[in-house]
Design a protein around this motif. Sequence first.
Motif, short mmCIF file in Angstrom:
data_model
loop_
_atom_site.label_atom_id
_atom_site.label_comp_id
_atom_site.label_asym_id
_atom_site.label_seq_id
_atom_site.Cartn_x
_atom_site.Cartn_y
_atom_site.Cartn_z
N LEU A 111 33.07 45.07 42.89
CA LEU A 111 33.59 46.24 43.62
C LEU A 111 32.62 46.66 44.72
CD1 LEU A 111 35.05 48.53 40.79
CD2 LEU A 111 36.31 47.10 42.40
N SER A 112 31.34 46.66 44.41
CA SER A 112 30.34 47.02 45.41
C SER A 112 30.41 46.08 46.61
CB SER A 112 28.94 46.97 44.79
OG SER A 112 28.80 47.89 43.72
N GLU A 113 30.56 44.80 46.35
CA GLU A 113 30.63 43.82 47.43
C GLU A 113 31.89 44.01 48.27
OE1 GLU A 113 30.45 40.12 45.35
OE2 GLU A 113 28.37 40.38 44.71
N LYS A 114 33.00 44.29 47.63
CA LYS A 114 34.28 44.39 48.34
C LYS A 114 34.42 45.71 49.10
CE LYS A 114 37.84 42.23 47.68
NZ LYS A 114 38.60 41.22 48.44
N LEU A 115 33.91 46.81 48.53
CA LEU A 115 34.16 48.13 49.10
C LEU A 115 32.96 48.70 49.86
CD1 LEU A 115 36.26 49.70 46.20
CD2 LEU A 115 37.06 48.68 48.35
N GLY A 116 31.84 48.00 49.84
CA GLY A 116 30.73 48.37 50.71
C GLY A 116 29.89 49.55 50.27
N GLN A 117 30.05 49.99 49.03
CA GLN A 117 29.21 51.06 48.48
C GLN A 117 28.81 50.67 47.06
OE1 GLN A 117 27.90 53.81 49.68
NE2 GLN A 117 28.95 53.98 51.65
N PRO A 118 27.62 51.11 46.61
CA PRO A 118 27.21 50.79 45.24
C PRO A 118 28.12 51.46 44.21
CG PRO A 118 25.33 51.52 46.56
CD PRO A 118 26.56 51.83 47.36
N PHE A 119 28.52 50.72 43.21
CA PHE A 119 29.17 51.26 42.01
C PHE A 119 28.11 51.17 40.91
CE2 PHE A 119 32.76 50.89 44.62
CZ PHE A 119 33.84 51.56 44.05
N VAL A 120 27.54 52.31 40.56
CA VAL A 120 26.32 52.37 39.76
C VAL A 120 26.66 52.69 38.31
CG1 VAL A 120 24.06 53.44 39.51
CG2 VAL A 120 25.06 53.16 41.79
N ILE A 121 26.26 51.80 37.39
CA ILE A 121 26.51 52.02 35.97
C ILE A 121 25.58 53.11 35.44
CG2 ILE A 121 26.40 50.99 33.66
CD1 ILE A 121 28.70 49.94 35.31
N VAL A 162 42.92 59.45 33.52
CA VAL A 162 44.08 58.70 34.01
C VAL A 162 43.71 57.22 34.07
CG1 VAL A 162 45.08 60.61 35.28
CG2 VAL A 162 43.44 59.13 36.42
N PRO A 163 44.62 56.35 33.65
CA PRO A 163 44.34 54.92 33.66
C PRO A 163 44.32 54.36 35.08
CG PRO A 163 46.62 55.29 33.06
CD PRO A 163 45.97 56.65 33.16
N ILE A 164 43.42 53.43 35.31
CA ILE A 164 43.37 52.74 36.61
C ILE A 164 43.78 51.28 36.44
CG2 ILE A 164 41.93 52.07 38.56
CD1 ILE A 164 40.16 54.47 37.98
N VAL A 165 43.04 50.56 35.60
CA VAL A 165 43.36 49.14 35.42
C VAL A 165 42.64 48.62 34.18
CG1 VAL A 165 41.45 48.38 36.93
CG2 VAL A 165 43.43 46.87 36.58
N ILE A 178 42.94 55.84 42.94
CA ILE A 178 43.43 55.05 41.80
C ILE A 178 44.00 53.74 42.31
CG2 ILE A 178 45.03 54.99 39.85
CD1 ILE A 178 42.82 57.11 39.57
N GLN A 179 44.82 53.82 43.34
CA GLN A 179 45.47 52.63 43.88
C GLN A 179 44.46 51.65 44.47
OE1 GLN A 179 48.23 54.48 46.57
NE2 GLN A 179 49.46 55.35 44.90
N LEU A 180 43.46 52.17 45.19
CA LEU A 180 42.47 51.30 45.82
C LEU A 180 41.63 50.58 44.77
CD1 LEU A 180 41.04 50.23 48.34
CD2 LEU A 180 39.55 52.24 48.25
N VAL A 181 41.15 51.34 43.78
CA VAL A 181 40.32 50.71 42.73
C VAL A 181 41.16 49.70 41.95
CG1 VAL A 181 38.94 51.11 40.66
CG2 VAL A 181 38.77 52.69 42.59
N THR A 204 41.60 46.57 44.07
CA THR A 204 40.36 45.81 44.24
C THR A 204 39.97 45.09 42.95
OG1 THR A 204 39.66 47.51 45.83
CG2 THR A 204 38.00 45.94 45.12
N VAL A 205 40.12 45.76 41.81
CA VAL A 205 39.82 45.10 40.53
C VAL A 205 40.75 43.91 40.33
CG1 VAL A 205 39.80 45.33 38.02
CG2 VAL A 205 38.82 47.14 39.45
N ASN A 206 42.04 44.09 40.60
CA ASN A 206 42.96 42.96 40.48
C ASN A 206 42.58 41.82 41.41
OD1 ASN A 206 45.34 43.36 38.57
ND2 ASN A 206 45.32 45.34 39.59
N ASP A 207 42.07 42.17 42.60
CA ASP A 207 41.67 41.14 43.56
C ASP A 207 40.45 40.35 43.09
OD1 ASP A 207 43.73 41.84 45.25
OD2 ASP A 207 42.47 43.01 46.63
N VAL A 208 39.50 41.03 42.40
CA VAL A 208 38.25 40.36 42.04
C VAL A 208 38.31 39.67 40.69
CG1 VAL A 208 36.95 41.99 43.45
CG2 VAL A 208 37.12 42.37 40.98
N LEU A 209 39.24 40.03 39.83
CA LEU A 209 39.27 39.44 38.48
C LEU A 209 39.38 37.92 38.48
CD1 LEU A 209 41.33 41.90 36.21
CD2 LEU A 209 38.91 41.32 36.04
#
Length: 325
Positions: A59-69, A121-124, A269-272, A275-280
Motif C-alpha cells: 500500500l505504501s508503494e502504491k499510494l505514496g505514503q507510509p502505512f505504519v503498523i 466498517v469492513p474494507i477488504v 474505503i473504496q480506495l483502500v 488498492t488491496v485487491n490490486d496488490v494481493l
Amino acid sequence: MNIPNPSRRRALLLAGAAAFSFCTAATAQTYPSKPVRVIVAFTAGGTTDILARAVTQKLSEKLGQPFVIDNKPGAGGNIGTEMAVRAAPDGYTLIVNSVGPMAVNQTLYKSLPYDPLKDLVPIVQIADVPNVLVVHPSVPAKTLAQFIEYAKARPGKLSYGSTGVGTSSHLSSYMLGQRSGMDTVHVPYKGANVLNDLLAGRLQFMFATVPSVIQHIRAGKLRALAVSSEGPSRSLPGVPTVAEKGFPGFSAGSWFGFFAPKGTPASVIQLVNKTVNDVLPSLQEQMVREGADPVGGTPEQFGQFAQREHEKWKAIVRDSGASID
C-alpha cells in the motif's frame, strides 16, 4: 425569517450536493496526504502482524505514503480494536483485525464497551488462514482417525494447548473433542508461547494457524494431520480437511482483513479496497508459502462474511461455556 422561494431552495440544494460531491472527490484524490496508522491488535511476529506488514508495504508503494503498523496487543485483541473504534474516522487510522476480536469476543467477554461489527466498517478481507491439527512426533498417529482412536484409548491423558481461552485454537480442539468423543485436557497460554511446550513434547497436540507452524511441519518437528478449513489449504497440499475425514461441516479457520472506524469516508474505503485487491496477486506466492490463502473482494462481501462468522462462533462459544470477565 427570510425563507427562499422554491427555485432558490432548489438551487441551494443543488449547490450543497455539488459541494459534497466535490469534497468526496477531493478526499479520494488527495488521500493519503500523510502517513496512515494501521493498528494490529496483537504482538509483532504473529500471523496478523505478518500479513498486515506484507500488505501495508505494498500500500505504501502504491499510494505514496507510509502505512505504519502500530502493535497494540492485549485482552485478546480488544485493546487495539477499541483504539480503532475510538479513532477519528478520517482514514488515517485503520486496523487489520482477525476472527477473534471481530467475531468471537462479543460472546466470549461478558461486556465490551463497543460492538466491533457496528463500530468498525469492513474494507477488504486479506486472507483465510486455516488452523491445522498438529501433533508432537511422540504421538504415533499418522492420520486423524488414528489420532482420535489413540486419544479415546487414553481419556484425560493427552493435553492440548491454545493461545488462550475462547481463541480459534481452543475452540477448534473443543469442537473436535465434542464431535469425536475424545476426553483431553485444555492448557491455555497467553499468545504464541504455547508452541515452545508443544515442540518440547509437554503438550501432545493443538490446532494452530498454518503460518505459525508450517516451518516446524516442514522440518519434521510437528506432524500435520488435518486442516480446519472447508476446503484444502494451498499451503499444505496433501493434508486432508477435518470435514472430509468424517466430520462434515467442521470449519474453524482464522481470517484477517482491513477495517476502519465508523464514519470513515466512503471514498477512502473504496480506495483502500481497490488498492488491496490490486496488490494481493503480487503477494499470492509469498502468502501461500507462509500458510495463508489470499481472498480480496468487496467491502460488502467482507461485511456479510464477518456477520456470518459472528453468528457461527456465538453458538460455539456459548456451547463450550467459555467466558472471560
